[in-house]
Design a protein around this motif. Structure first.
Motif, short mmCIF file in Angstrom:
data_model
loop_
_atom_site.label_atom_id
_atom_site.label_comp_id
_atom_site.label_asym_id
_atom_site.label_seq_id
_atom_site.Cartn_x
_atom_site.Cartn_y
_atom_site.Cartn_z
N GLU A 1 58.44 17.61 48.05
CA GLU A 1 57.41 18.61 47.79
C GLU A 1 56.01 18.12 48.14
N HIS A 2 55.91 16.91 48.72
CA HIS A 2 54.58 16.36 49.01
C HIS A 2 54.50 15.86 50.45
N PRO A 3 54.73 16.73 51.43
CA PRO A 3 54.66 16.28 52.83
C PRO A 3 53.21 16.00 53.23
N PRO A 4 52.96 14.91 53.92
CA PRO A 4 51.60 14.61 54.37
C PRO A 4 51.26 15.41 55.63
N ARG A 5 49.97 15.61 55.84
CA ARG A 5 49.56 16.29 57.07
C ARG A 5 49.80 15.39 58.26
N PRO A 6 50.53 15.91 59.27
CA PRO A 6 50.70 15.11 60.49
C PRO A 6 49.34 14.87 61.16
N LYS A 7 49.14 13.71 61.70
CA LYS A 7 47.86 13.38 62.32
C LYS A 7 47.59 14.22 63.57
N ASN A 8 48.65 14.80 64.15
CA ASN A 8 48.46 15.64 65.34
C ASN A 8 48.37 17.12 64.99
N TRP A 9 48.08 17.41 63.75
CA TRP A 9 47.96 18.80 63.29
C TRP A 9 46.59 18.97 62.63
N GLY A 10 45.87 20.02 63.03
CA GLY A 10 44.56 20.23 62.41
C GLY A 10 43.86 21.46 62.95
N GLY A 11 42.59 21.54 62.66
CA GLY A 11 41.82 22.75 62.97
C GLY A 11 40.89 22.59 64.14
N TYR A 12 40.65 23.73 64.78
CA TYR A 12 39.64 23.85 65.83
C TYR A 12 38.63 24.90 65.39
N LYS A 13 37.40 24.70 65.82
CA LYS A 13 36.37 25.72 65.61
C LYS A 13 35.77 26.11 66.96
N LEU A 14 35.77 27.41 67.24
CA LEU A 14 35.07 27.91 68.42
C LEU A 14 33.64 28.26 68.01
N VAL A 15 32.69 27.61 68.67
CA VAL A 15 31.26 27.84 68.42
C VAL A 15 30.79 28.87 69.44
N PRO A 16 30.49 30.10 69.02
CA PRO A 16 30.26 31.17 70.00
C PRO A 16 28.91 31.09 70.70
N ASP A 17 28.94 31.48 71.99
CA ASP A 17 27.69 31.71 72.71
C ASP A 17 27.66 33.13 73.30
N THR A 18 28.81 33.82 73.24
CA THR A 18 28.91 35.19 73.72
C THR A 18 29.84 35.96 72.80
N VAL A 19 29.38 37.12 72.32
CA VAL A 19 30.19 37.97 71.45
C VAL A 19 30.01 39.42 71.89
N GLU A 20 31.11 40.14 72.06
CA GLU A 20 31.02 41.55 72.43
C GLU A 20 31.80 42.40 71.45
N PHE A 21 31.17 43.49 71.01
CA PHE A 21 31.80 44.47 70.13
C PHE A 21 32.08 45.73 70.94
N TRP A 22 33.33 46.19 70.89
CA TRP A 22 33.79 47.33 71.69
C TRP A 22 34.32 48.41 70.75
N GLN A 23 33.80 49.60 70.89
CA GLN A 23 34.26 50.75 70.11
C GLN A 23 34.74 51.82 71.07
N GLY A 24 36.00 52.22 70.95
CA GLY A 24 36.54 53.25 71.83
C GLY A 24 35.85 54.59 71.61
N ARG A 25 35.60 55.31 72.73
CA ARG A 25 34.97 56.63 72.68
C ARG A 25 35.71 57.59 73.61
N ARG A 26 35.41 58.86 73.48
CA ARG A 26 36.05 59.88 74.30
C ARG A 26 35.70 59.70 75.78
N SER A 27 36.61 60.17 76.63
CA SER A 27 36.42 60.19 78.09
C SER A 27 36.19 58.79 78.67
N ARG A 28 36.66 57.77 77.96
CA ARG A 28 36.51 56.38 78.39
C ARG A 28 35.05 55.93 78.47
N LEU A 29 34.14 56.67 77.83
CA LEU A 29 32.74 56.25 77.76
C LEU A 29 32.55 55.40 76.51
N HIS A 30 33.22 54.26 76.49
CA HIS A 30 33.25 53.40 75.31
C HIS A 30 31.89 52.77 75.03
#
Length: 220
Positions: free
Chosen positions: A171-200
């Motif tokens: 019940e006490h497995p250790p974290r494998p050293k080859n397992w862990g987290g990544y963080k993406l530090v953004p420099d570009t972000v786009e928000f897309w909202q669908g609209r009628r007639s493909r005029l999103h």
């Protein structure tokens, strides 16, 4: 191309939806894209969108060949978005070769997408250990048993590896050293909202040379 549905052929080219759920303008968005992302993520959760935390992660290897897969966001703040995986998996190897990636959230019920691009970095061992300890026991054992992305002869071998990890660590497995987290530090972000007639509606944030976010509307 068509698909036989049993009731006759269905032309894939004829599949379409005229989006009309909502709209998006610059005035609707917050100055910080990660705050805006948090607002939309909360709305997706409140709307009970299936797996609102699922995102497509695209990476590129040293030869410039892209690959993508679905992973789950585990944390985010003003500095970026975090997920966890095996560092020696295909995506881990590609991030070691090219530390830039792209994320895509698609909340189809809300007719929304969020695209996020930036540089990826590993998070600290302390953060990895803290999150690993919160995972279900069988997920922790699975992280030990599986050499992610590597060939395996059959399912029985994988299950035998799991049983061995369970026998060894209980019940006490250790974290494998080859397992862990990544963080993406953004420099570009786009928000897309669908609209009628493909005029999103598309609102793009880009980080300028002074570290400030600039917003603009894009044509669909």
């Amino acid at each position: 191309m068509s698909i036989d549905t049993g009731d006759g052929p269905l032309l894939i080219s004829g599949l379409r939806v005229d989006y009309s759920h909502a709209s998006l303008s610059k005035a609707d968005t917050l100055a910080d894209p990660m705050a805006q992302f948090g607002k939309w993520l909360q709305e997706a959760i409140s709307a009970e969108v299936p797996e609102p935390n699922a995102m497509s992660l695209a990476t590129v290897n040293a030869a410039g060949r892209p690959s993508s897969r679905i992973v789950l966001i585990k944390n985010f703040d003003a500095t970026g978005i975090t997920w966890f995986t095996n560092y020696t998996s295909r995506k881990g190897e590609e991030l070691a070769q090219n530390p830039y990636a792209a994320l895509l959230f698609h909340w189809v019920e809300l007719q929304r997408e969020v695209r996020i691009e930036g540089k990826v970095e590993r998070i600290s061992d302390a953060e990895n250990d803290a999150y690993f300890a919160t995972r279900p026991l069988r997920s922790r054992l699975g992280a030990i048993a599986s050499a992610q992305s590597q060939p395996v002869a059959n399912r029985a071998v994988l299950e035998a590896n799991f049983a061995e990890a369970e026998k060894t660590f209980g019940e006490h497995p250790p974290r494998p050293k080859n397992w862990g987290g990544y963080k993406l530090v953004p420099d570009t972000v786009e928000f897309w909202q669908g609209r009628r007639s493909r005029l999103h509606d598309r609102i793009l944030y880009q980080l300028d040379a002074d570290g400030n976010w600039q917003r603009q509307r894009l044509q669909p």
